[in-house]
Design a protein around this motif. Structure first.
Motif, PDB file in Angstrom:
ATOM      1  N   LEU A  62       0.836  -1.190   0.000  1.00 44.82           N
ATOM      2  CA  LEU A  62       0.000   0.000   0.000  1.00 44.82           C
ATOM      3  C   LEU A  62       0.874   1.245   0.000  1.00 44.82           C
ATOM      4  N   VAL A  63       0.526   2.188  -0.867  1.00 46.32           N
ATOM      5  CA  VAL A  63       1.231   3.464  -0.925  1.00 46.32           C
ATOM      6  C   VAL A  63       0.240   4.533  -0.485  1.00 46.32           C
ATOM      7  N   TRP A  64       0.367   4.946   0.779  1.00 49.98           N
ATOM      8  CA  TRP A  64      -0.560   5.925   1.366  1.00 49.98           C
ATOM      9  C   TRP A  64      -0.048   7.321   1.036  1.00 49.98           C
ATOM     10  N   ILE A  65      -0.753   8.030   0.146  1.00 49.93           N
ATOM     11  CA  ILE A  65      -0.247   9.280  -0.414  1.00 49.93           C
ATOM     12  C   ILE A  65      -0.822  10.525   0.250  1.00 49.93           C
ATOM     13  N   ALA A  66      -1.584  10.361   1.328  1.00 46.01           N
ATOM     14  CA  ALA A  66      -2.277  11.499   1.939  1.00 46.01           C
ATOM     15  C   ALA A  66      -1.336  12.572   2.467  1.00 46.01           C
ATOM     16  N   GLY A  67      -0.062  12.254   2.650  1.00 48.65           N
ATOM     17  CA  GLY A  67       0.871  13.235   3.192  1.00 48.65           C
ATOM     18  C   GLY A  67       1.621  14.045   2.151  1.00 48.65           C
ATOM     19  N   ILE A  68       1.242  13.965   0.895  1.00 48.76           N
ATOM     20  CA  ILE A  68       1.953  14.689  -0.168  1.00 48.76           C
ATOM     21  C   ILE A  68       1.310  16.063  -0.359  1.00 48.76           C
ATOM     22  N   ALA A  69       1.925  17.082   0.196  1.00 45.76           N
ATOM     23  CA  ALA A  69       1.342  18.429   0.197  1.00 45.76           C
ATOM     24  C   ALA A  69       1.157  18.991  -1.199  1.00 45.76           C
ATOM     25  N   GLU A  70       2.071  18.668  -2.120  1.00 48.75           N
ATOM     26  CA  GLU A  70       1.999  19.255  -3.468  1.00 48.75           C
ATOM     27  C   GLU A  70       0.825  18.715  -4.281  1.00 48.75           C
ATOM     28  N   MET A  71       0.135  17.711  -3.766  1.00 51.37           N
ATOM     29  CA  MET A  71      -1.024  17.158  -4.463  1.00 51.37           C
ATOM     30  C   MET A  71      -2.336  17.652  -3.867  1.00 51.37           C
ATOM     31  N   LYS A  72      -2.265  18.718  -3.062  1.00 49.03           N
ATOM     32  CA  LYS A  72      -3.460  19.247  -2.416  1.00 49.03           C
ATOM     33  C   LYS A  72      -3.711  20.692  -2.846  1.00 49.03           C
TER      34      LYS A  72
END
Length: 269
Positions: A62-72
């Motif tokens: 699993l690649v949990w991506i919720a912490g990638i600020a540049e995608m918000k």
């Protein structure tokens, strides 16, 4: 879109999953690197992920991506409205930047339930590639492009191309961009959902019509302002029908909605 290997199987639950490695990238590059592991699956809001698990998805990582600020978040620069793939439905419609496309926030606010809107992300909605999801309809209408990332860098493609695209080399949706040239404005008619929904975007002197049902991928056509509804719908494919509605009905109803939608767009300043 994930399809179960055997449609006869009993629905799974998250408890059926075996322990797998969990990656928590904080940058796009880290996420892309993690996705190179065989069988890795992206996890963000989780609303569609668990639907896929019930259909038989069994990821090896699993690649949990919720912490990638540049995608918000959302921004407007260089005549483009850009919305991060990790933005939830509610975050997106509340962003003042969406005012750059009149009607987009209102249309977006009309889809999904309260629970889904608070949790599900733009990226999850598009990358699920499920016909009943409506965001692809809206974003196709406004001519949005999807920015995909992979080991070799980024590539942009029209949102409507995501349906058939081979995303092996660029597996991560980072953002979508809506061109603002021509001052686009949008009207969305979903009063007959699930029979069908229809989006109409006016951009300068041109129109883009998008029609979809819960069973069919969005169909779109471009025309000059003033084109008669019958002419716009003449190219609707002969096989554009599903178990609930036939092509003839879609042409008639779509034409009637087109007249109303055109008038509503005329009223938008």
């Amino acid at each position: 879109m994930f399809h179960p290997p055997d449609a006869r199987q009993v629905s799974r639950t998250p408890a059926d999953l075996s322990p797998v490695p969990l990656y928590r990238p904080t940058t796009v590059d880290e996420a892309v690197a993690a996705l190179q592991e065989s069988g890795a699956a992206v996890y963000a809001g989780g609303t569609d992920f668990f639907a896929a698990v019930r259909q038989g998805l069994a990821p090896q990582a699993l690649v949990w991506i919720a912490g990638i600020a540049e995608m918000k978040g959302a921004s407007v620069a260089d005549d483009v409205l850009r919305i991060g793939a990790l933005s939830t439905h509610d975050e997106s419609v509340e962003a003042p930047e969406l005012d750059a496309v009149p009607g987009l926030a209102r249309a977006w606010a009309s889809i999904a339930t309260v629970r889904i809107r608070n949790q599900a992300t733009l990226g999850g909605n598009l990358m699920a590639r499920r016909e009943r999801y409506e965001l692809s309809i809206l974003l196709t209408a406004v001519g949005a492009t999807a920015r995909m990332a992979g080991p070799e860098g980024y590539r942009d493609m029209p949102v409507q191309d995501l349906w058939q695209a081979d995303l092996t080399s660029t597996p991560l949706l980072v953002s979508v961009g809506v061109p603002l040239r021509g001052a686009p404005k949008l009207d969305y008619e979903r009063s007959m959902r699930p029979t069908f929904t229809q989006a109409l975007c006016r951009r300068g002197e041109s129109l883009r019509l998008v029609m979809a049902t819960e069973w069919l991928q969005p169909w779109f056509t471009d025309a000059a302002l003033g084109t008669e509804p019958a002419e716009m719908l003449a190219d609707l494919p002969e096989d554009f029908s599903d178990p609930a509605v036939g092509r003839e009905h879609l042409v008639r109803a779509g034409g009637a909605f087109l007249k109303r939608q055109t008038a509503r767009l005329e009223a938008i300043a």
